[in-house]
Motif scaffolding. Structure first.
Motif, short mmCIF file in Angstrom:
data_model
loop_
_atom_site.label_atom_id
_atom_site.label_comp_id
_atom_site.label_asym_id
_atom_site.label_seq_id
_atom_site.Cartn_x
_atom_site.Cartn_y
_atom_site.Cartn_z
N ALA A 86 0.84 -1.20 0.00
CA ALA A 86 0.00 0.00 0.00
C ALA A 86 0.87 1.25 0.00
N ALA A 87 2.00 1.17 0.66
CA ALA A 87 2.88 2.33 0.76
C ALA A 87 3.73 2.53 -0.50
N LEU A 88 3.98 1.45 -1.24
CA LEU A 88 4.90 1.53 -2.37
C LEU A 88 4.24 1.50 -3.74
N ALA A 89 3.18 0.74 -3.92
CA ALA A 89 2.61 0.53 -5.24
C ALA A 89 1.90 1.78 -5.78
N PRO A 90 2.12 2.12 -7.05
CA PRO A 90 1.43 3.25 -7.66
C PRO A 90 -0.06 2.95 -7.81
N PRO A 91 -0.94 3.94 -7.60
CA PRO A 91 -2.37 3.73 -7.77
C PRO A 91 -2.73 3.33 -9.21
N ARG A 92 -1.98 3.85 -10.19
CA ARG A 92 -2.24 3.46 -11.58
C ARG A 92 -0.93 3.44 -12.36
N ILE A 93 -0.79 2.44 -13.20
CA ILE A 93 0.42 2.34 -14.02
C ILE A 93 0.06 1.76 -15.39
N ILE A 94 0.43 2.49 -16.43
CA ILE A 94 0.24 2.04 -17.81
C ILE A 94 1.61 1.69 -18.37
N PHE A 107 3.45 9.90 -6.76
CA PHE A 107 3.91 10.13 -8.12
C PHE A 107 3.31 11.37 -8.78
N THR A 108 2.29 11.94 -8.18
CA THR A 108 1.70 13.14 -8.78
C THR A 108 1.49 14.29 -7.79
N GLU A 109 2.08 14.18 -6.61
CA GLU A 109 1.92 15.23 -5.62
C GLU A 109 2.87 16.41 -5.85
N ASP A 110 3.92 16.17 -6.64
CA ASP A 110 4.95 17.20 -6.78
C ASP A 110 5.37 17.35 -8.24
N LEU A 111 4.37 17.49 -9.14
CA LEU A 111 4.65 17.60 -10.57
C LEU A 111 4.47 19.04 -11.05
N PRO A 112 5.12 19.38 -12.14
CA PRO A 112 4.95 20.72 -12.72
C PRO A 112 3.49 20.91 -13.14
N GLU A 113 3.07 22.15 -13.21
CA GLU A 113 1.68 22.46 -13.57
C GLU A 113 1.31 21.85 -14.93
N GLY A 114 0.16 21.21 -14.98
CA GLY A 114 -0.33 20.62 -16.21
C GLY A 114 0.09 19.18 -16.42
N LYS A 115 1.05 18.70 -15.65
CA LYS A 115 1.50 17.33 -15.79
C LYS A 115 0.77 16.42 -14.81
N LYS A 116 0.33 15.28 -15.29
CA LYS A 116 -0.44 14.36 -14.47
C LYS A 116 0.17 12.96 -14.38
N TRP A 117 1.22 12.72 -15.17
CA TRP A 117 1.87 11.41 -15.20
C TRP A 117 3.39 11.57 -15.17
N VAL A 118 4.06 10.53 -14.67
CA VAL A 118 5.53 10.47 -14.73
C VAL A 118 5.90 9.28 -15.60
N ARG A 119 6.81 9.50 -16.56
CA ARG A 119 7.22 8.41 -17.44
C ARG A 119 8.56 7.84 -17.02
#
Length: 263
Positions: A86-94, A107-119
């Motif tokens: 629960a602490a490690l796994a991403p909520p969603r991964i494609i 993975f999305t708490e500290d992203l630049p404005e407009g970005k919703k995913w990390v590759r």
């Protein structure tokens, strides 16, 4: 005597017919580009019999000619889930095209404005999730589960194997305490030999920290349905290497059940 023998044959026929369908051959016939299957999964974890977490996973898997080529997996956890996954796994991964796109939580708490995913690079799609270590989309693994089953009844293969024996099916070697952990499993197939449900469970005694037990039930739905998994739009993701040095986003994706075993 003749009637007794005939009755015995009639009784044995359904199981014999079901057992004669090779699940591995049935699986390989499903490997058609543009088609796939969905999963619905539930995992319960406990320490000394007391629940510490309940998670649910849903996902879609896209096939190519030799197996899975892309996946889209979501994991939902209860607010009381205190398990490590629960602490490690991403909520969603494609995972598609050699990359993994991650969204949610850290993975999305500290992203630049407009970005919703990390590759992330090096993404290789598999049928293993963060809880289900038995990847039935890998023919060698499925063959191992079928061949090691202690019995086959009502369309279900039941058996057990150690982590070390499972690693061997993946072409890996695993020793030590982890390698000795026993995995109990029940693999249910339909009349076509396709897996409909897989249940796996393992336990590990951590001494003063207690005995941890994990039970995962995965259901496989819509075999052969059309599946096309696409990466998020380019303007919605950012490469992990492009993040600021002081970003709190993890620089690597935590290992899922399969990678934890083979790496």
């Amino acid at each position: 005597m003749a009637l007794t023998t005939a009755a015995a044959l009639v009784t044995a026929t359904p199981a014999a017919q079901a057992a004669s369908v090779d699940p591995v051959k049935a699986l390989k016939k499903q490997f058609v580009a543009g088609h796939g299957v969905r999963i619905s999964e539930k995992t319960r974890m406990s320490i000394d019999g007391k629940s510490i977490g309940l998670s649910r996973t849903t996902g879609s898997f896209e096939f190519g000619k030799s197996g899975i080529v892309a996946s889209d997996v979501r994991t939902h956890r209860s607010s009381k889930d205190k398990s490590l996954s629960a602490a490690l796994a991403p909520p969603r991964i494609i995972t598609v095209g050699g990359y993994s796109y991650v969204q949610g939580g850290l993975f999305t708490e500290d992203l630049p404005e407009g970005k919703k995913w990390v590759r992330y690079g090096g993404g290789e799609a598999s049928g293993s999730t963060y809880n289900q270590i038995l990847d039935i989309f890998e023919p060698k693994v499925l063959k191992t589960l079928v061949s090691r089953a202690k019995n086959f009844k009502g369309g279900t293969y039941k058996g057990a194997l150690t982590y070390s024996e499972l690693a061997k099916a993946y072409g890996q070697k695993l020793s030590g305490t982890i390698g000795k952990i026993k995995i109990d499993y029940a693999l249910k197939v339909n009349s076509k030999g396709l897996v409909t449900t897989l249940t796996s469970a393992w336990s590990l005694d951590f001494g003063v920290l207690g005995k941890t037990r994990s039970e995962t039930e995965t259901r496989y739905l819509g075999w052969g349905s059309k599946v096309k998994i696409k990466a998020p739009a380019k303007d919605l993701w950012i490469d992990v290497d492009g993040l600021d040095e002081d970003s709190d986003v993890p620089m690597e994706i935590p290992n899922n059940a399969l990678n934890s075993l083979t790496n």
